[in-house]
Motif scaffolding. Structure first.
Motif, PDB file in Angstrom:
ATOM      1  N   VAL A 183       0.859  -1.185   0.000  1.00 31.13           N
ATOM      2  CA  VAL A 183       0.000   0.000   0.000  1.00 31.13           C
ATOM      3  C   VAL A 183       0.898   1.240   0.000  1.00 31.13           C
ATOM      4  CG1 VAL A 183      -1.891   1.204   1.145  1.00 31.13           C
ATOM      5  CG2 VAL A 183      -1.718  -1.277   1.334  1.00 31.13           C
ATOM      6  N   PRO A 184       1.263   1.717  -1.186  1.00 33.50           N
ATOM      7  CA  PRO A 184       2.073   2.933  -1.251  1.00 33.50           C
ATOM      8  C   PRO A 184       1.215   4.183  -1.060  1.00 33.50           C
ATOM      9  CG  PRO A 184       1.735   2.055  -3.441  1.00 33.50           C
ATOM     10  CD  PRO A 184       1.092   1.094  -2.483  1.00 33.50           C
ATOM     11  N   LEU A 185       1.870   5.281  -0.802  1.00 30.21           N
ATOM     12  CA  LEU A 185       1.190   6.547  -0.546  1.00 30.21           C
ATOM     13  C   LEU A 185       0.313   6.966  -1.718  1.00 30.21           C
ATOM     14  CD1 LEU A 185       0.738   9.051   1.216  1.00 30.21           C
ATOM     15  CD2 LEU A 185       2.854   9.985   0.291  1.00 30.21           C
ATOM     16  N   TYR A 186       0.757   6.733  -2.954  1.00 30.44           N
ATOM     17  CA  TYR A 186      -0.037   7.189  -4.107  1.00 30.44           C
ATOM     18  C   TYR A 186      -1.394   6.499  -4.174  1.00 30.44           C
ATOM     19  CZ  TYR A 186       1.395   3.061  -6.829  1.00 30.44           C
ATOM     20  OH  TYR A 186       1.613   1.796  -7.276  1.00 30.44           O
ATOM     21  N   GLU A 187      -1.492   5.268  -3.691  1.00 31.23           N
ATOM     22  CA  GLU A 187      -2.791   4.597  -3.702  1.00 31.23           C
ATOM     23  C   GLU A 187      -3.760   5.243  -2.718  1.00 31.23           C
ATOM     24  OE1 GLU A 187      -2.805   0.372  -3.414  1.00 31.23           O
ATOM     25  OE2 GLU A 187      -1.467   0.138  -5.131  1.00 31.23           O
ATOM     26  N   ALA A 188      -3.258   5.683  -1.579  1.00 30.78           N
ATOM     27  CA  ALA A 188      -4.113   6.371  -0.608  1.00 30.78           C
ATOM     28  C   ALA A 188      -4.584   7.702  -1.172  1.00 30.78           C
ATOM     29  CB  ALA A 188      -3.358   6.592   0.700  1.00 30.78           C
ATOM     30  N   LEU A 189      -3.696   8.427  -1.850  1.00 35.19           N
ATOM     31  CA  LEU A 189      -4.085   9.704  -2.454  1.00 35.19           C
ATOM     32  C   LEU A 189      -5.101   9.489  -3.573  1.00 35.19           C
ATOM     33  CD1 LEU A 189      -0.628  11.522  -2.579  1.00 35.19           C
ATOM     34  CD2 LEU A 189      -2.474  11.840  -0.931  1.00 35.19           C
ATOM     35  N   ALA A 190      -4.909   8.441  -4.366  1.00 37.23           N
ATOM     36  CA  ALA A 190      -5.875   8.126  -5.425  1.00 37.23           C
ATOM     37  C   ALA A 190      -7.216   7.742  -4.825  1.00 37.23           C
ATOM     38  CB  ALA A 190      -5.336   7.002  -6.303  1.00 37.23           C
ATOM     39  N   TYR A 191      -7.208   7.018  -3.719  1.00 35.02           N
ATOM     40  CA  TYR A 191      -8.446   6.637  -3.039  1.00 35.02           C
ATOM     41  C   TYR A 191      -9.192   7.872  -2.548  1.00 35.02           C
ATOM     42  CZ  TYR A 191     -11.617   4.489   0.315  1.00 35.02           C
ATOM     43  OH  TYR A 191     -12.736   4.105   1.004  1.00 35.02           O
ATOM     44  N   LEU A 192      -8.445   8.887  -2.109  1.00 35.08           N
ATOM     45  CA  LEU A 192      -9.052  10.134  -1.647  1.00 35.08           C
ATOM     46  C   LEU A 192      -9.497  11.041  -2.794  1.00 35.08           C
ATOM     47  CD1 LEU A 192      -6.645  10.989   1.312  1.00 35.08           C
ATOM     48  CD2 LEU A 192      -8.989  10.095   1.445  1.00 35.08           C
ATOM     49  N   GLY A 193      -9.203  10.641  -4.030  1.00 31.81           N
ATOM     50  CA  GLY A 193      -9.636  11.410  -5.185  1.00 31.81           C
ATOM     51  C   GLY A 193      -8.656  12.485  -5.617  1.00 31.81           C
ATOM     52  N   ILE A 194      -7.442  12.422  -5.129  1.00 34.27           N
ATOM     53  CA  ILE A 194      -6.427  13.410  -5.500  1.00 34.27           C
ATOM     54  C   ILE A 194      -5.755  12.951  -6.789  1.00 34.27           C
ATOM     55  CG2 ILE A 194      -4.291  14.539  -4.787  1.00 34.27           C
ATOM     56  CD1 ILE A 194      -5.258  14.119  -1.878  1.00 34.27           C
ATOM     57  N   ASP A 195      -5.815  13.793  -7.804  1.00 33.28           N
ATOM     58  CA  ASP A 195      -5.271  13.451  -9.116  1.00 33.28           C
ATOM     59  C   ASP A 195      -3.763  13.681  -9.129  1.00 33.28           C
ATOM     60  OD1 ASP A 195      -5.068  12.782 -11.794  1.00 33.28           O
ATOM     61  OD2 ASP A 195      -5.508  14.830 -12.462  1.00 33.28           O
ATOM     62  N   ILE A 196      -3.007  12.618  -9.333  1.00 30.70           N
ATOM     63  CA  ILE A 196      -1.543  12.730  -9.362  1.00 30.70           C
ATOM     64  C   ILE A 196      -0.973  12.276 -10.703  1.00 30.70           C
ATOM     65  CG2 ILE A 196      -1.181  12.565  -6.868  1.00 30.70           C
ATOM     66  CD1 ILE A 196      -0.694   9.578  -7.254  1.00 30.70           C
ATOM     67  N   THR A 197      -1.796  12.258 -11.736  1.00 35.57           N
ATOM     68  CA  THR A 197      -1.326  11.791 -13.041  1.00 35.57           C
ATOM     69  C   THR A 197      -0.253  12.701 -13.618  1.00 35.57           C
ATOM     70  OG1 THR A 197      -3.164  12.950 -14.111  1.00 35.57           O
ATOM     71  CG2 THR A 197      -3.458  10.604 -13.632  1.00 35.57           C
ATOM     72  N   ARG A 198      -0.283  13.993 -13.285  1.00 34.51           N
ATOM     73  CA  ARG A 198       0.736  14.919 -13.825  1.00 34.51           C
ATOM     74  C   ARG A 198       2.124  14.580 -13.300  1.00 34.51           C
ATOM     75  NH1 ARG A 198      -0.914  21.025 -13.611  1.00 34.51           N
ATOM     76  NH2 ARG A 198       1.130  21.063 -14.556  1.00 34.51           N
ATOM     77  N   VAL A 199       2.181  13.961 -12.128  1.00 32.17           N
ATOM     78  CA  VAL A 199       3.481  13.582 -11.576  1.00 32.17           C
ATOM     79  C   VAL A 199       4.077  12.427 -12.372  1.00 32.17           C
ATOM     80  CG1 VAL A 199       4.627  12.614  -9.540  1.00 32.17           C
ATOM     81  CG2 VAL A 199       2.897  14.382  -9.265  1.00 32.17           C
TER      82      VAL A 199
END
Length: 108
Positions: free
Chosen positions: A45-61
């Motif tokens: 369970v990496p941090l990006y999965e938690a952010l994606a679960y919260l609806g935070i878009d990180i595709t630009r990264v």
């Protein structure tokens, strides 16, 4: 000298941040171990999965058009396991709060 509200908030928030951060990490690790014991499959369970679960878009990264070096650093940070990121985040925020509200004692 009496402590004001903000100094008292630091005395409360710093220990609470340690407890919440560590309990959060233990809860995540406990879920991972429980799932592994039942299925013999370890779910990272990496941090990006938690952010994606919260609806935070990180595709630009992950698809940068410029600042590729900075994107690599952020990608590395987002790959940190959540069991490490949760306590570090809570404890860091508590100490940042402490640094903001605590003023040096100029009357000493």
């Amino acid at each position: 000298m009496d402590k004001d509200f903000w100094d008292k908030s630091v005395e409360f928030l710093v220990p609470v941040a340690y407890v919440v951060g560590l309990l959060g990490a233990l809860a995540i690790l406990g879920w991972q171990v429980f799932y592994w014991l039942r299925t013999s499959i370890w779910i990272p369970v990496p941090l990006y999965e938690a952010l994606a679960y919260l609806g935070i878009d990180i595709t630009r990264v992950y698809m940068p058009t410029d600042w590729q070096g900075l994107a690599k650093v952020v990608q590395w940070l987002l790959d940190v396991p959540l069991t490490i990121a949760v306590p570090i985040t809570f404890i860091s925020l508590a100490h940042i709060w402490q640094a903001i509200v605590s003023t040096p004692n100029s009357h000493a």
